[in-house]
Design a protein around this motif. Structure first.
Motif, PDB file in Angstrom:
ATOM      1  N   LEU A  28     -10.940 -10.118   8.648  1.00  0.00           N
ATOM      2  CA  LEU A  28      -9.998  -8.815   8.740  1.00  0.00           C
ATOM      3  C   LEU A  28     -10.684  -7.822   7.696  1.00  0.00           C
ATOM      4  N   LEU A  29     -10.417  -6.427   8.076  1.00  0.00           N
ATOM      5  CA  LEU A  29     -10.909  -5.234   7.344  1.00  0.00           C
ATOM      6  C   LEU A  29      -9.805  -4.493   6.787  1.00  0.00           C
ATOM      7  N   ASN A  30     -10.101  -3.875   5.555  1.00  0.00           N
ATOM      8  CA  ASN A  30      -9.003  -3.232   4.762  1.00  0.00           C
ATOM      9  C   ASN A  30      -9.027  -1.822   5.318  1.00  0.00           C
ATOM     10  N   ASP A  31      -7.797  -1.430   5.065  1.00  0.00           N
ATOM     11  CA  ASP A  31      -7.410   0.148   5.338  1.00  0.00           C
ATOM     12  C   ASP A  31      -6.207   0.428   4.416  1.00  0.00           C
ATOM     13  N   ASP A  32      -6.435   1.925   4.453  1.00  0.00           N
ATOM     14  CA  ASP A  32      -5.373   2.283   3.467  1.00  0.00           C
ATOM     15  C   ASP A  32      -3.853   2.401   3.825  1.00  0.00           C
ATOM     16  N   THR A  34      -2.182  -0.022   6.133  1.00  0.00           N
ATOM     17  CA  THR A  34      -1.285  -1.212   6.796  1.00  0.00           C
ATOM     18  C   THR A  34      -0.695  -1.969   5.619  1.00  0.00           C
ATOM     19  N   PRO A  35       0.726  -2.032   5.539  1.00  0.00           N
ATOM     20  CA  PRO A  35       1.427  -2.554   4.311  1.00  0.00           C
ATOM     21  C   PRO A  35       0.826  -4.284   3.913  1.00  0.00           C
ATOM     22  N   MET A  36       0.864  -4.482   2.617  1.00  0.00           N
ATOM     23  CA  MET A  36       0.211  -5.664   2.319  1.00  0.00           C
ATOM     24  C   MET A  36       1.075  -6.871   2.822  1.00  0.00           C
ATOM     25  N   VAL A  39       0.004  -7.668   6.460  1.00  0.00           N
ATOM     26  CA  VAL A  39      -1.046  -8.537   6.582  1.00  0.00           C
ATOM     27  C   VAL A  39      -1.017 -10.087   6.171  1.00  0.00           C
ATOM     28  N   MET A  58      -5.247 -11.699   1.572  1.00  0.00           N
ATOM     29  CA  MET A  58      -4.995 -10.349   1.726  1.00  0.00           C
ATOM     30  C   MET A  58      -5.678  -9.368   0.569  1.00  0.00           C
ATOM     31  N   VAL A  61      -9.361  -8.977   0.923  1.00  0.00           N
ATOM     32  CA  VAL A  61      -9.670  -7.874   1.803  1.00  0.00           C
ATOM     33  C   VAL A  61      -9.341  -6.689   1.082  1.00  0.00           C
ATOM     34  N   HIS A  62      -8.301  -6.662   0.565  1.00  0.00           N
ATOM     35  CA  HIS A  62      -7.822  -5.024  -0.097  1.00  0.00           C
ATOM     36  C   HIS A  62      -8.773  -4.800  -1.318  1.00  0.00           C
ATOM     37  N   LEU A  95      -4.623  -1.763  11.099  1.00  0.00           N
ATOM     38  CA  LEU A  95      -5.517  -3.146  10.794  1.00  0.00           C
ATOM     39  C   LEU A  95      -6.487  -3.253  11.855  1.00  0.00           C
TER      40      LEU A  95
HETATM   41  N1  TYC Z   1      -5.131  -1.796   1.377  1.00  0.00           N
HETATM   42  C1  TYC Z   1      -3.915  -1.828   2.043  1.00  0.00           C
HETATM   43  C2  TYC Z   1      -2.710  -1.489   0.938  1.00  0.00           C
HETATM   44  O1  TYC Z   1      -3.018  -0.856   0.026  1.00  0.00           O
HETATM   45  C3  TYC Z   1      -3.361  -3.457   2.246  1.00  0.00           C
HETATM   46  C4  TYC Z   1      -4.426  -4.202   3.108  1.00  0.00           C
HETATM   47  C5  TYC Z   1      -4.906  -5.386   2.884  1.00  0.00           C
HETATM   48  C6  TYC Z   1      -4.615  -3.681   4.477  1.00  0.00           C
HETATM   49  C7  TYC Z   1      -5.799  -6.066   3.804  1.00  0.00           C
HETATM   50  C8  TYC Z   1      -5.467  -4.140   5.414  1.00  0.00           C
HETATM   51  O2  TYC Z   1      -6.702  -6.052   6.043  1.00  0.00           O
HETATM   52  C9  TYC Z   1      -5.879  -5.628   5.101  1.00  0.00           C
HETATM   53  N2  TYC Z   1      -1.445  -1.350   1.792  1.00  0.00           N
END
Ligand code: TYC
Length: 102
Positions: A28-32, A34-36, A39, A58, A61-62, A95
């Motif tokens: 799983l990749l992080n992004d800014d 997608t809600p925690m 995930v 989760m 990844v974050h 995501l």
């Molecule tokens: N970084 C996201 C946030 O701050 C949370 C997140 C965690 C997104 C893991 C993707 O694979 C993920 N809402």
């Protein structure tokens, strides 16, 4: 008998051992965006993790940018990636889920 030259001068080429199929890491990749909680829900729903395990992965990844969420045969890994990508797309979250040979 290894398959080489067993019978009347006919050399055959076979592998000395059977090989186990390769395994694939699903990540799983992080992004800014997608809600925690989304995930965490994905990890519970598609990877059979309990809430505490899902929350921990989760957070990894974050914080680190990515994490391995499981290791599977090619076919199972492909299915998991497709399920996650489809579910995220349907909920309009960016995501990303990928797989890589171990
Ligand atoms: N970084 C996201 C946030 O701050 C949370 C997140 C965690 C997104 C893991 C993707 O694979 C993920 N809402």
């Amino acid at each position: 008998e290894n398959g080489n030259d067993g019978d009347a001068g006919l050399a055959t080429k076979t592998r000395p051992k059977t090989r186990k199929p390769p395994m694939y890491k699903v990540m799983l990749l992080n992004d800014d965006y997608t809600p925690m909680e989304f995930v965490v829900h994905i990890l519970e729903r598609f990877f059979g993790l309990n809430h505490a395990q899902a929350f921990e992965i989760m957070l990894t990844v974050h914080k680190k940018g990515l994490a391995v969420v499981g290791v599977f045969s090619f076919e199972i890994a492909e299915t998991k990636v497709a399920q996650v990508m489809d579910f995220a797309r349907r909920h309009q979250h960016p995501l990303q889920c990928t797989m890589e040979k171990e």
